[in-house]
Design an enzyme around this catalytic site. Structure first.
Site, PDB file in Angstrom:
ATOM      1  N   LYS A 116       0.826  -1.212   0.000  1.00 13.13           N
ATOM      2  CA  LYS A 116       0.000   0.000   0.000  1.00 13.13           C
ATOM      3  C   LYS A 116       0.861   1.263   0.000  1.00 13.13           C
ATOM      4  CE  LYS A 116      -4.584  -1.283   1.435  1.00 13.13           C
ATOM      5  NZ  LYS A 116      -5.701  -1.087   2.345  1.00 13.13           N
ATOM      6  N   LYS A 198      -3.777 -11.649  -6.660  1.00  8.62           N
ATOM      7  CA  LYS A 198      -5.131 -11.835  -6.122  1.00  8.62           C
ATOM      8  C   LYS A 198      -6.113 -10.843  -6.757  1.00  8.62           C
ATOM      9  CE  LYS A 198      -5.509  -8.703  -2.327  1.00  8.62           C
ATOM     10  NZ  LYS A 198      -6.117  -8.259  -1.150  1.00  8.62           N
ATOM     11  N   LYS A 201     -10.258  -5.193  -5.481  1.00 12.78           N
ATOM     12  CA  LYS A 201     -11.169  -4.120  -5.891  1.00 12.78           C
ATOM     13  C   LYS A 201     -10.422  -2.844  -6.273  1.00 12.78           C
ATOM     14  CE  LYS A 201     -12.158  -3.847  -0.982  1.00 12.78           C
ATOM     15  NZ  LYS A 201     -13.078  -4.262   0.060  1.00 12.78           N
TER      16      LYS A 201
HETATM   17  P1  TYM Z   1     -10.644  -6.432   2.927  1.00 13.46           P
HETATM   18  O1  TYM Z   1     -11.707  -5.430   3.161  1.00 13.46           O
HETATM   19  O2  TYM Z   1      -9.547  -6.089   1.993  1.00 13.46           O
HETATM   20  O3  TYM Z   1     -11.274  -7.789   2.429  1.00 13.46           O
HETATM   21  C1  TYM Z   1     -12.367  -8.391   3.099  1.00 13.46           C
HETATM   22  C2  TYM Z   1     -12.191  -9.894   3.141  1.00 13.46           C
HETATM   23  O4  TYM Z   1     -12.124 -10.446   1.823  1.00 13.46           O
HETATM   24  C3  TYM Z   1     -10.964 -11.249   1.694  1.00 13.46           C
HETATM   25  N1  TYM Z   1     -10.460 -11.153   0.305  1.00 13.46           N
HETATM   26  C4  TYM Z   1     -10.248 -12.213  -0.477  1.00 13.46           C
HETATM   27  N2  TYM Z   1     -10.388 -13.531  -0.285  1.00 13.46           N
HETATM   28  C5  TYM Z   1     -10.091 -14.362  -1.298  1.00 13.46           C
HETATM   29  N3  TYM Z   1      -9.636 -13.918  -2.510  1.00 13.46           N
HETATM   30  C6  TYM Z   1      -9.482 -12.601  -2.758  1.00 13.46           C
HETATM   31  N4  TYM Z   1      -9.056 -12.183  -3.942  1.00 13.46           N
HETATM   32  C7  TYM Z   1      -9.783 -11.685  -1.712  1.00 13.46           C
HETATM   33  N5  TYM Z   1      -9.742 -10.330  -1.608  1.00 13.46           N
HETATM   34  C8  TYM Z   1     -10.152 -10.032  -0.367  1.00 13.46           C
HETATM   35  C9  TYM Z   1      -9.966 -10.658   2.683  1.00 13.46           C
HETATM   36  O5  TYM Z   1      -8.973 -11.584   3.027  1.00 13.46           O
HETATM   37  C10 TYM Z   1     -10.879 -10.312   3.837  1.00 13.46           C
HETATM   38  O6  TYM Z   1     -11.127 -11.468   4.624  1.00 13.46           O
HETATM   39  N6  TYM Z   1      -7.814  -5.941   7.012  1.00 13.46           N
HETATM   40  C11 TYM Z   1      -9.019  -6.539   6.481  1.00 13.46           C
HETATM   41  C12 TYM Z   1     -10.268  -6.069   7.201  1.00 13.46           C
HETATM   42  C13 TYM Z   1     -10.234  -6.234   8.681  1.00 13.46           C
HETATM   43  C14 TYM Z   1     -10.402  -7.452   9.389  1.00 13.46           C
HETATM   44  C15 TYM Z   1     -10.309  -7.085  10.760  1.00 13.46           C
HETATM   45  C16 TYM Z   1     -10.598  -8.767   9.004  1.00 13.46           C
HETATM   46  C17 TYM Z   1     -10.062  -5.246   9.588  1.00 13.46           C
HETATM   47  N7  TYM Z   1     -10.106  -5.745  10.829  1.00 13.46           N
HETATM   48  C18 TYM Z   1     -10.421  -8.051  11.771  1.00 13.46           C
HETATM   49  C19 TYM Z   1     -10.723  -9.719  10.013  1.00 13.46           C
HETATM   50  C20 TYM Z   1     -10.632  -9.357  11.360  1.00 13.46           C
HETATM   51  C21 TYM Z   1      -9.150  -6.157   5.029  1.00 13.46           C
HETATM   52  O7  TYM Z   1      -8.593  -5.217   4.565  1.00 13.46           O
HETATM   53  O8  TYM Z   1     -10.029  -6.912   4.331  1.00 13.46           O
END
Ligand code: TYM
Length: 335
Positions: A116, A198, A201
């Site tokens: 990032k 991966k 978005k």
């Molecule tokens: P975020 O918002 O980027 O993504 C949300 C969830 O989707 C999963 N994900 C994927 N899984 C499989 N293939 C993909 N291409 C893919 N892209 C995204 C992510 O692994 C995630 O589970 N830091 C986290 C949000 C967060 C969080 C937490 C998660 C904040 N606090 C506490 C769990 C527990 C994030 O940016 O996810």
């Protein structure tokens, strides 16, 4: 009684941009599958989203969109909590305390921070750096046993465990040390254009399928998905990442095994295969899209869900914070 025996799940999704098929298969779908077996707490992590510049009106709308998607995949607000992270101030409070138990070296090693900060070179802010501490606070605040996430969050989860163990090592058993829940298949859905990266978005639109994409668009995007020149539907991530990615998508959504898929498409070529993947994705997403439209239009209902969830989440969070404050030596204030 039975309620208490259940283990706790916590997870969160950032309200940024649009949710993708990766978010669905890697996280949201599992949120629903785990709902009956666990006490589930699902947050819309709006504080995390501030690490990148946001348009305020868009951010507010994006939060409601994610909440609507939580409900549209079938999560039941009677069973699971669904709330906005910023509505429970204890997240930020615990994050500060935990940042005093997290090392700069640990945070510097985080892949997501490196990626990032390379992408947003004009805004490498301290929040981007301490992001994993806030994530640890999210999880530890609720004494979560299990955290369903995609594979990209594994490193952050490991840090959360390390911080919890370090804190417990000093003060006794304050936090439950959480385990990640990452499905082997579907934990990493790949980009349609570059299947070794991966699906994300924040990449160009034709590289991902959004959960709210219309059927025609889903078909077009999948038709253009990168494969190879072999015309052989075979699961081989190393040599056939594009085809393997489409197979994983089809397998997780349909429940069909890889062997079955290989047999079903033997000698059929990629055109037919991609059509079948598109049919399955559309079949899986369509009912969610229909429910989403109804739910997103019902602002009073959304308000009610987020308010009652936040209230219940606060109750749990306050309890943990009282314990933490006492342990680290912050004086109690009874007003
Ligand atoms: P975020 O918002 O980027 O993504 C949300 C969830 O989707 C999963 N994900 C994927 N899984 C499989 N293939 C993909 N291409 C893919 N892209 C995204 C992510 O692994 C995630 O589970 N830091 C986290 C949000 C967060 C969080 C937490 C998660 C904040 N606090 C506490 C769990 C527990 C994030 O940016 O996810």
């Amino acid at each position: 009684m039975e309620q208490q025996a259940k283990k706790t799940i916590f997870s969160g999704i950032q309200p940024t941009g649009t949710l993708t098929l990766g978010n669905y298969i890697g996280a949201l779908r599992n949120f629903k599958l785990l709902e009956d077996e666990f006490n589930c707490i699902y947050s819309i992590v709006d504080l995390h989203a501030l690490t990148v510049r946001q348009n305020p009106a868009e951010l507010r709308k994006a939060c409601l969109k994610v909440l609507s998607l939580y409900l549209a995949v079938g999560l039941d607000p009677e069973k699971s909590l669904m709330y906005f992270q910023s509505h429970v101030a204890e997240h930020a409070e615990l994050s500060w305390v935990l940042s005093c138990y997290t090392y700069m070296g640990e945070l510097s090693r985080m892949t997501q921070f490196k990626e990032k900060s390379a992408k947003h070179q004009d805004n490498i802010n301290a929040g981007l750096f301490t992001y994993p501490v806030l994530m640890a606070a999210d999880i530890l605040l609720y004494q979560a046993d299990l955290v369903p996430v995609g594979a990209d969050q594994k490193q952050h989860l490991e840090l959360s465990r390390d911080v919890a163990e370090r804190f417990n090592g000093v003060y006794g058993d304050v936090f439950v040390v959480p385990d990640p829940y990452i499905t082997k298949l579907g934990g990493r859905v790949m980009s349609l254009a570059e299947p070794t990266r991966k699906m994300s978005k924040s990449d160009p639109e034709d590289t991902y399928i959004a959960m709210l994409d219309e059927p025609d668009l889903i078909r077009r995007k999948l038709k253009r998905a990168v494969t190879d020149s072999e015309a052989l539907v075979k699961f081989d991530i190393e040599n056939k990442p594009g085809v393997s990615n489409l197979m994983s998508i089809l397998s997780t959504l349909s429940g069909r095994s890889m062997d079955q898929i290989e047999a079903d498409f033997e000698g059929k070529g990629y055109g037919v295969f991609k059509e079948a993947v598109a049919d399955q994705v559309i079949e899986s997403l369509s009912p969610i899209q229909t429910r989403y439209k109804e739910i997103f239009a019902d602002k009073a209902y959304l308000e009610q869900v987020m308010t009652s969830s936040a209230e219940r989440a606060r109750g749990i969070a306050r309890k943990t914070m009282r314990k933490v404050r006492k342990k680290v030596g912050l004086a109690a204030l009874t007003l």
